[in-house]
Scaffold this active site. Structure first.
Site: not given
Ligand code: BES
Ligand code: MN
Ligand code: ZN
Length: 499
Positions: A278, A352
């Site tokens: 990230k 997931r």
């Molecule tokens: N933990 C994150 C989602 C999240 C984002 C929670 C902001 C709380 C606040 C999750 O694991 C994630 O990174 N999801 C990705 C999925 C994508 C890579 C398909 C996302 O939402 O960008």
């Molecule tokens: Mn994530």
């Protein structure tokens, strides 16, 4: 954890001995009419309340407050009126927020004692008031030293009823407080930094909480996770020096259970994104990526207090998502507890994966309803904003039951569709399913990926709590930081099932 001393009381408002007197005021529509209790206080203060209300246009509208210094004319230092709005539209959310705001304001004013005068129509809402009082005084101060250690805390609250409180009213007030304390426990684990709260230390907390409350608790370590074939949990967790864990807590009622409910919670104790790392801005908030699992601690503590005639299971897959030489990668293909294979396309879509294994484990318990809750997608926050959760249901029956629970609890959640048109996005050329779809509709395709792992389970609800689990500003009965959002709805759902 320190908690308030809450008592019920029946006394004339001008004879109350507390640092702050807070009064809930219904909007009557008539100018200057705020009910008998305010009348008595106003008289004692020589008309100061009526005067201040007129000057500040205080009408009892929901959310309005009016503070009047007593200047020694009463025992209390100040009187605060809290507007409750119309009696007809007054629901759980507003009642809980009223109590929380009252205790929060009193604590901020450095009061040690608070008298909360409630209108007669709220006497039957004592549980909600007990919840709100405890939720309002919550703060996370454990890592402060020296001058930053708070010197004042609200210690005692008298809930002042118009007539003598019945045994049932007292019981509800006490139960509400226990639920508030339980939710505050969840907030504590969500606010803990990821160097302190990691899979194993979560498991230790779960074992301790279950012991305290007479619940059963099973913990699987990394070896056991591998032995059982929870390959997706292994994949996500193997890039961290903090090994993945799996926790299964159980409440069994004394009487024959009317229903069986399983609740699963995503427990990513820190989500760096892994190899698909990230951006660094805001990454620290990803310590709260275990909020789904965090909810289970408060939820089960509250279940132990409510003692419903329902068998309740709480299941937390726990991992830290880190980039490392041992970390899983985009391009990998992994098996799962379900048996199906998954093509990894982005290591940041880790939630997931661990949920897929937990769903395969949870469905084997053959519950009447299988629920999961997770800070799953940023797309969900884009869709509904930071204060609303999305929920998805495999059947309209489960969707309607969940909606009833949402309404009873007064949390903000919105049902979203499982759009079959998007299903193709999860087709893989090299494995049974692809881990993630496109950016568009990302909350929906994440839910549809999870659905792939519910097997024969009929009734399933997925809740994406990515927005409200962790707030960057106070909203309603929650302050900044971890909220415990979701717990109250799950409790309402279990209580419905017990009916
Ligand atoms: N933990 C994150 C989602 C999240 C984002 C929670 C902001 C709380 C606040 C999750 O694991 C994630 O990174 N999801 C990705 C999925 C994508 C890579 C398909 C996302 O939402 O960008
Ligand atoms: Mn994530
Ligand atoms: Zn995550």
């Amino acid at each position: 954890m320190s908690s308030l001393k809450i008592q019920s009381k029946h006394a004339a408002p001008n004879e109350l001995t507390a640092d702050v007197i807070a009064v809930g005021v219904l909007a009557t529509g008539k100018k200057g009419e705020f009910g008998a209790a305010v009348g008595v206080l106003d008289e004692a203060l020589g008309g100061a309340i009526a005067k201040a209300a007129a000057k500040d246009d205080f009408t009892g509208k929901r959310g309005q407050t009016l503070e009047i210094q007593t200047l020694g004319r009463l025992e209390a230092d100040c009187v605060v009126l809290h507007g409750l709005g119309d009696a007809e539209t007054l629901k759980a959310e507003a009642i809980r927020t009223f109590a929380a705001k009252a205790s929060r304001c009193a604590q901020a004013a450095k009061a040690a004692t608070l008298a909360l005068v409630i209108p007669e129509i709220l006497e039957k809402e004592s549980r909600t008031i007990g919840e709100g009082l405890e939720l309002g005084v919550y703060r996370f101060t454990k890592y402060f030293t020296g001058d930053r250690v708070p010197k004042h805390a609200l210690e005692k609250v008298q809930v002042v009823y118009a007539s003598k409180a019945s045994a049932e009213t007292k019981k509800q007030l006490e139960l509400g407080q226990k639920i508030g304390v339980a939710i505050n426990r969840t907030r504590d684990v969500g606010n803990e930094p990821p160097n302190v709260l990691y899979p194993e230390s979560y498991a230790d907390l779960a074992v301790k909480m279950c012991k305290e409350h007479g619940l059963e608790c099973k913990v699987f370590d990394f070896k056991e996770i591998q032995r059982r074939g929870m390959k997706l949990l292994q994949a996500v967790g193997q890039g961290s020096t903090h090994e993945p864990h799996f926790v299964h807590m159980t409440y069994t009622p004394e009487k024959k259970a009317r229903k069986k409910i399983v609740v699963i919670g995503k427990g990513v104790t820190f989500d760096s994104g892994g190899i698909s790392i990230k951006p660094s801005a805001g990454m620290g908030d990803m310590k709260a990526d275990m909020s789904g699992a965090g909810n289970l601690l408060g939820f089960m503590e509250a279940i132990a207090a409510i003692q419903p005639d329902v068998e309740v299971h709480a299941i937390a897959p726990l991992a830290e998502n880190m980039p490392d030489a041992k970390a899983y990668r985009p391009g990998d293909i992994w098996g799962s507890l379900d048996g199906r294979t998954v093509e990894i396309v982005n290591t940041d879509a880790e939630g997931r994966l661990i949920l897929a294994d937990a769903l395969a484990y949870g469905r084997a318990l053959q519950p009447d309803l299988l629920i999961d809750n997770a800070t799953l997608t940023g797309a969900c926050v884009v869709a509904l904003g930071a204060t609303c959760s999305a929920f998805y249901a495999s059947t309209d029956e489960a969707g309607a039951a969940f909606q009833r629970a949402v309404d009873a609890a007064g949390e903000t959640m919105w049902r979203m569709p499982l759009l079959e048109d998007l299903r193709d996005q999860l087709k893989s050329d090299v494995a049974d399913v692809k881990q993630a779809g496109d950016r568009m509709g990302g909350s929906i395709t994440a839910a549809m990926f999870l659905r792939e792992f519910i097997g024969e389970q009929k009734h399933w609800v997925h809740v994406d709590i990515a927005g409200p689990a962790y707030l960057d500003k106070a909203v309603g009965w929650s302050g900044k930081g971890a909220t415990g959002h979701g717990i109250l709805t799950f409790l309402a759902l279990v209580e419905q099932a017990a009916e």
